[in-house]
Scaffold this motif. Structure first.
Motif, PDB file in Angstrom:
ATOM      1  N   LEU A 375       0.843  -1.201   0.000  1.00 20.43           N
ATOM      2  CA  LEU A 375       0.000   0.000   0.000  1.00 20.43           C
ATOM      3  C   LEU A 375       0.875   1.246   0.000  1.00 20.43           C
ATOM      4  CD1 LEU A 375      -2.733  -0.971   2.640  1.00 20.43           C
ATOM      5  CD2 LEU A 375      -3.121  -0.591   0.190  1.00 20.43           C
ATOM      6  N   THR A 376       1.895   1.231   0.865  1.00 25.40           N
ATOM      7  CA  THR A 376       2.832   2.364   0.952  1.00 25.40           C
ATOM      8  C   THR A 376       4.257   1.838   0.901  1.00 25.40           C
ATOM      9  OG1 THR A 376       3.105   2.317   3.368  1.00 25.40           O
ATOM     10  CG2 THR A 376       1.224   3.565   2.506  1.00 25.40           C
ATOM     11  N   ALA A 377       5.188   2.700   0.532  1.00 21.92           N
ATOM     12  CA  ALA A 377       6.600   2.301   0.500  1.00 21.92           C
ATOM     13  C   ALA A 377       7.495   3.529   0.509  1.00 21.92           C
ATOM     14  CB  ALA A 377       6.891   1.462  -0.748  1.00 21.92           C
ATOM     15  N   PHE A 378       8.729   3.321   0.978  1.00 19.20           N
ATOM     16  CA  PHE A 378       9.767   4.348   0.825  1.00 19.20           C
ATOM     17  C   PHE A 378       9.961   4.617  -0.669  1.00 19.20           C
ATOM     18  CE2 PHE A 378      12.955   4.007   4.629  1.00 19.20           C
ATOM     19  CZ  PHE A 378      11.939   4.275   5.525  1.00 19.20           C
ATOM     20  N   PRO A 379       9.989   5.858  -1.096  1.00 16.54           N
ATOM     21  CA  PRO A 379      10.462   6.127  -2.462  1.00 16.54           C
ATOM     22  C   PRO A 379      11.984   5.986  -2.493  1.00 16.54           C
ATOM     23  CG  PRO A 379       9.931   8.168  -1.324  1.00 16.54           C
ATOM     24  CD  PRO A 379       9.589   7.066  -0.376  1.00 16.54           C
ATOM     25  N   LEU A 380      12.580   6.106  -3.660  1.00 14.85           N
ATOM     26  CA  LEU A 380      14.043   6.005  -3.748  1.00 14.85           C
ATOM     27  C   LEU A 380      14.721   7.250  -3.171  1.00 14.85           C
ATOM     28  CD1 LEU A 380      14.525   4.396  -7.295  1.00 14.85           C
ATOM     29  CD2 LEU A 380      14.694   3.288  -5.059  1.00 14.85           C
ATOM     30  N   LYS A 381      14.036   8.356  -3.198  1.00  8.95           N
ATOM     31  CA  LYS A 381      14.575   9.618  -2.655  1.00  8.95           C
ATOM     32  C   LYS A 381      13.521  10.249  -1.742  1.00  8.95           C
ATOM     33  CE  LYS A 381      18.091   9.361  -5.639  1.00  8.95           C
ATOM     34  NZ  LYS A 381      19.480   9.115  -5.223  1.00  8.95           N
ATOM     35  N   HIS A 382      13.984  11.140  -0.872  1.00 14.70           N
ATOM     36  CA  HIS A 382      13.074  11.913  -0.002  1.00 14.70           C
ATOM     37  C   HIS A 382      12.172  11.003   0.847  1.00 14.70           C
ATOM     38  CE1 HIS A 382      14.236  15.622  -2.054  1.00 14.70           C
ATOM     39  NE2 HIS A 382      14.090  14.961  -3.200  1.00 14.70           N
ATOM     40  N   PHE A 383      12.789  10.014   1.486  1.00 15.46           N
ATOM     41  CA  PHE A 383      12.044   9.139   2.385  1.00 15.46           C
ATOM     42  C   PHE A 383      12.378   9.499   3.831  1.00 15.46           C
ATOM     43  CE2 PHE A 383      15.900   7.193   0.753  1.00 15.46           C
ATOM     44  CZ  PHE A 383      16.613   6.922   1.920  1.00 15.46           C
ATOM     45  N   GLU A 384      11.530   9.031   4.729  1.00 16.67           N
ATOM     46  CA  GLU A 384      11.710   9.322   6.155  1.00 16.67           C
ATOM     47  C   GLU A 384      11.905   8.013   6.917  1.00 16.67           C
ATOM     48  OE1 GLU A 384      11.788  12.278   7.841  1.00 16.67           O
ATOM     49  OE2 GLU A 384      11.666  13.387   5.940  1.00 16.67           O
ATOM     50  N   HIS A 385      13.097   7.842   7.514  1.00 11.23           N
ATOM     51  CA  HIS A 385      13.342   6.656   8.339  1.00 11.23           C
ATOM     52  C   HIS A 385      12.320   6.606   9.471  1.00 11.23           C
ATOM     53  CE1 HIS A 385      17.168   5.676   6.421  1.00 11.23           C
ATOM     54  NE2 HIS A 385      17.457   6.960   6.452  1.00 11.23           N
ATOM     55  N   GLY A 386      11.915   5.388   9.845  1.00  8.53           N
ATOM     56  CA  GLY A 386      10.955   5.236  10.933  1.00  8.53           C
ATOM     57  C   GLY A 386       9.509   5.275  10.480  1.00  8.53           C
ATOM     58  N   THR A 387       9.289   5.473   9.171  1.00  9.77           N
ATOM     59  CA  THR A 387       7.930   5.464   8.622  1.00  9.77           C
ATOM     60  C   THR A 387       7.790   4.291   7.654  1.00  9.77           C
ATOM     61  OG1 THR A 387       8.302   6.752   6.584  1.00  9.77           O
ATOM     62  CG2 THR A 387       8.044   7.996   8.645  1.00  9.77           C
ATOM     63  N   CYS A 388       6.608   4.158   7.066  1.00  7.52           N
ATOM     64  CA  CYS A 388       6.375   3.133   6.029  1.00  7.52           C
ATOM     65  C   CYS A 388       6.226   3.769   4.652  1.00  7.52           C
ATOM     66  CB  CYS A 388       5.132   2.314   6.355  1.00  7.52           C
ATOM     67  SG  CYS A 388       5.349   1.245   7.769  1.00  7.52           S
ATOM     68  N   GLY A 389       6.700   5.005   4.526  1.00  4.80           N
ATOM     69  CA  GLY A 389       6.652   5.655   3.224  1.00  4.80           C
ATOM     70  C   GLY A 389       5.282   6.200   2.864  1.00  4.80           C
ATOM     71  N   ARG A 390       5.104   6.473   1.585  1.00  6.65           N
ATOM     72  CA  ARG A 390       3.877   7.115   1.106  1.00  6.65           C
ATOM     73  C   ARG A 390       3.070   6.155   0.226  1.00  6.65           C
ATOM     74  NH1 ARG A 390       7.746  11.348   0.858  1.00  6.65           N
ATOM     75  NH2 ARG A 390       8.142  11.162  -1.368  1.00  6.65           N
ATOM     76  N   PRO A 391       1.780   6.422   0.063  1.00 13.95           N
ATOM     77  CA  PRO A 391       0.935   5.537  -0.754  1.00 13.95           C
ATOM     78  C   PRO A 391       1.411   5.476  -2.202  1.00 13.95           C
ATOM     79  CG  PRO A 391      -0.422   6.975   0.609  1.00 13.95           C
ATOM     80  CD  PRO A 391       0.988   7.483   0.725  1.00 13.95           C
ATOM     81  N   LEU A 392       1.301   4.296  -2.799  1.00 12.79           N
ATOM     82  CA  LEU A 392       1.626   4.113  -4.207  1.00 12.79           C
ATOM     83  C   LEU A 392       0.528   4.725  -5.077  1.00 12.79           C
ATOM     84  CD1 LEU A 392       3.777   2.182  -3.094  1.00 12.79           C
ATOM     85  CD2 LEU A 392       3.193   0.588  -4.923  1.00 12.79           C
ATOM     86  N   PRO A 393       0.821   5.003  -6.342  1.00 16.40           N
ATOM     87  CA  PRO A 393      -0.224   5.490  -7.250  1.00 16.40           C
ATOM     88  C   PRO A 393      -1.403   4.512  -7.270  1.00 16.40           C
ATOM     89  CG  PRO A 393       1.931   5.673  -8.293  1.00 16.40           C
ATOM     90  CD  PRO A 393       2.141   4.921  -7.014  1.00 16.40           C
ATOM     91  N   GLY A 394      -2.611   5.064  -7.276  1.00 17.99           N
ATOM     92  CA  GLY A 394      -3.797   4.218  -7.308  1.00 17.99           C
ATOM     93  C   GLY A 394      -4.229   3.701  -5.950  1.00 17.99           C
ATOM     94  N   VAL A 395      -3.525   4.122  -4.888  1.00 14.56           N
ATOM     95  CA  VAL A 395      -3.868   3.701  -3.528  1.00 14.56           C
ATOM     96  C   VAL A 395      -4.326   4.916  -2.729  1.00 14.56           C
ATOM     97  CG1 VAL A 395      -2.957   2.821  -1.330  1.00 14.56           C
ATOM     98  CG2 VAL A 395      -2.278   1.740  -3.489  1.00 14.56           C
TER      99      VAL A 395
END
Length: 588
Positions: A375-395
């Motif tokens: 559902l969400t993931a770290f992008p290759l750039k501009h990610f935040e450690h300690g999180t699960c990243g941001r929603p993927l397209p279409g989510v």
């Protein structure tokens, strides 16, 4: 579109002689199949299945360890428009029988003697099962009971086949949840769930030269994470090598030298703890060099993440850090890994930061079987450690009642097979899927998981404890293999701790503590005192009410066959708490 068609046809036309999959022959090293050969074997298997009476929308089970045959069978099943039903290779006969009966599977592929014997017993009971296909000739079979070696089963089949047309909404697979809280349910995932999820990943990560990547599949293909990732790699034209025994991961990494690989937090924790232990054991000079290298790598990693220019001086320092420290760690993992999707549980920021410092990107993600994994993931750039990243397209994700994470979009399941009431229970009235996990968004739109809502504990003092985060923190060292926190209704937090027996044995030898047996060792005062130091060291930054005040060392690991953990190695908390209730009570 049929998922099998989306994977096979495009790649065969584009690069027929390029390698598609790799697998290990016992005495003959790693072998590869080209896309042309791979497709021919898939189509021969598809024709054989049709000849055996498998029709569109019939169910076909796979009950085997990872292998090239596993993936061939999966794609062959989907090619004829049938539905794949994976069964964990570690499941016993009773668990396999439940899934076969619930799904009404007609044919089953097995990989070893135990799986064959269990399947034969089910077939002889007069279930829906009609034929057993065995991938290895080393397995002893009874041919009179509709048992066929895969090689013989497909021998007379044609390699020419027309893939069955499917709509996006047609079911491709039933994946039975491993059941930490109850009876497994068959999650229906469609061809569209997979294809749209794959397209979303490629849009999100914008990989370059993906066809040149090589992934090593060592997590169970039965699980949605490895299956989705391996299919995604094949969909994008990358090679996938299949490791049958996950215990061989160390040697396989050095032999295969993958560039990508999905893994669970425990894999990264072991590497992290090993690196730190190695640094601690070295001389004071070596420790200083390691600390310096980590600082340099972290600075470079942060700038790289922010897409900022790395100063020339820092580049030079990074090269030195690479030569002195990081290259040795990376070589142990094959030397080429750069992209590592991570899921299944939370992973500490300390761990992701170390890998990022080495130039290896752990892509922390969040998802469930019911959401086709990510559902969400770290992008290759501009990610935040300690999180699960941001929603993927279409989510789409929203935070609902009790901070529950709710989702809708491309990968969401149609529901549970033959269980309309259970299906209804996991969707809101306006159509959002209820994950059962608690979470929140940070100010940058990154998802942070609080815990499983069902796992949240409330102490007798009214304090809420999120066990997974604390358990994850304490397993970040090599001396703790498994841990279960206890706090619900109690005045303080306690824990059942399973030591890493391999590392504990080394510690005993170094400290002249004679080994007798594990039942006695875990009760020795010097061993308990050693673990007190370790626990206190790792929970120093926790609030006082979150800290483990008492613990019991267990003399053996929690096991799959005792029902204490799932096939994906998640601890069945309720089972463990009930089984060891007397031990727990003594701590209070």
């Amino acid at each position: 579109m049929n998922l099998a068609e989306a994977i096979i046809i495009k790649n065969v036309e584009k690069h027929p002689v390029k390698s598609a999959i790799g697998f290990k022959k016992k005495d003959d090293g790693w072998k590869e199949l080209s896309w042309k050969k791979f497709s021919e074997i898939i189509f021969k298997t598809a024709n054989a299945l049709k000849n055996a009476g498998v029709e569109e929308n019939d169910k076909v089970a796979i009950y085997a360890d990872n292998s090239g045959e596993w993936m061939i069978f999966d794609l062959a099943i989907m090619s004829i428009g049938a539905i794949t039903v994976p069964i964990y290779s570690t499941n016993n006969a009773e668990q396999a029988e439940y899934i076969i009966n619930d799904s009404q599977s007609k044919i089953i592929l097995v990989g070893n003697q135990m799986q064959y014997d269990a399947s034969l017993e089910i077939l002889q009971k007069g279930s829906s099962l009609q034929n057993i296909i065995i991938s290895k000739k080393a397995v002893w079979i009874k041919k009179e009971f509709n048992s066929f070696y895969l090689e013989d089963f497909i021998a007379k089949s044609s390699p020419k086949f027309e893939i069955c047309k499917k709509e996006y909404d047609d079911v491709a697979t039933l994946i039975y949840t491993s059941g930490t809280t109850g009876t497994p349910k068959g999650v229906m995932l469609t061809h569209g769930n997979f294809i749209k999820a794959f397209d979303a990943h490629f849009e999100y990560f914008k990989f370059k030269n993906f066809e040149e990547e090589l992934s090593l599949a060592f997590l169970p293909l039965t699980h949605v994470f490895e299956r989705s990732w391996s299919l995604l790699c094949l969909y994008g034209g990358a090679r996938v090598y299949f490791l049958e025994n996950p215990k061989d991961i160390s040697s396989a990494l050095e032999e295969v030298k993958p560039t990508m690989m999905c893994a669970v937090p425990r894999f990264f924790q072991k590497v992290y703890a090993g690196v730190l232990d190695k640094a601690e054991e070295g001389s004071s000079l070596k420790k200083k060099i390691f600390d310096w290298a980590l600082k340099v790598g972290s600075e470079a990693g942060e700038l790289r993440s922010l897409e900022k220019q790395i100063p020339f001086g820092l580049k030079i320092k990074k090269s030195v850090a690479e030569a002195l420290v990081f290259s040795k760690v990376k070589e142990k993992m094959g030397g080429r890994l750069w992209f590592l999707p991570c899921g299944g549980a939370s992973v500490s920021p300390e761990v992701t930061k170390l890998f990022e410092a080495m130039g290896i990107h752990i892509t922390v993600g969040y998802g469930l079987t019911e959401t086709t994994a990510t559902l969400t993931a770290f992008p290759l750039k501009h990610f935040e450690h300690g999180t699960c990243g941001r929603p993927l397209p279409g989510v789409e994700i929203r935070i609902g009642e009790n901070d529950e994470i709710q989702a809708r979009g491309n990968g969401i399941t149609k529901g549970y097979y033959n269980k309309p009431e259970d299906t209804k229970a996991v969707f809101t009235e306006d159509g959002w899927f209820k994950t059962g996990d608690a979470g929140k968004f940070d100010e940058k739109g990154n998802l942070i998981i609080t815990d499983r809502i069902k796992d949240l504990m409330k102490t007798s003092n009214g304090k809420y404890i999120a066990p997974q985060q604390i358990e994850n923190l304490l397993t970040n060292n090599n001396f703790i293999q498994q841990i279960v926190l206890i706090a619900e209704g109690k005045q303080f937090v306690s824990a059942l701790i399973v030591p890493n027996f391999e590392f504990l044995k080394d510690h005993l030898a170094k400290n002249n503590i004679p080994f007798t047996n594990w039942e006695e060792i875990v009760q020795k005062k010097e061993v308990i005192d050693f673990y007190k130091e370790k626990v206190n060291e790792f929970q120093v930054h926790l609030s006082d009410f979150e800290k483990v005040k008492k613990f019991t060392l267990m003399p053996a690991e929690f096991e799959i066959n005792t029902g204490e953990i799932t096939p994906t190695l998640k601890i069945k908390r309720n089972v463990v708490l009930k089984k060891y209730a007397d031990i727990i009570e003594k701590m209070y």
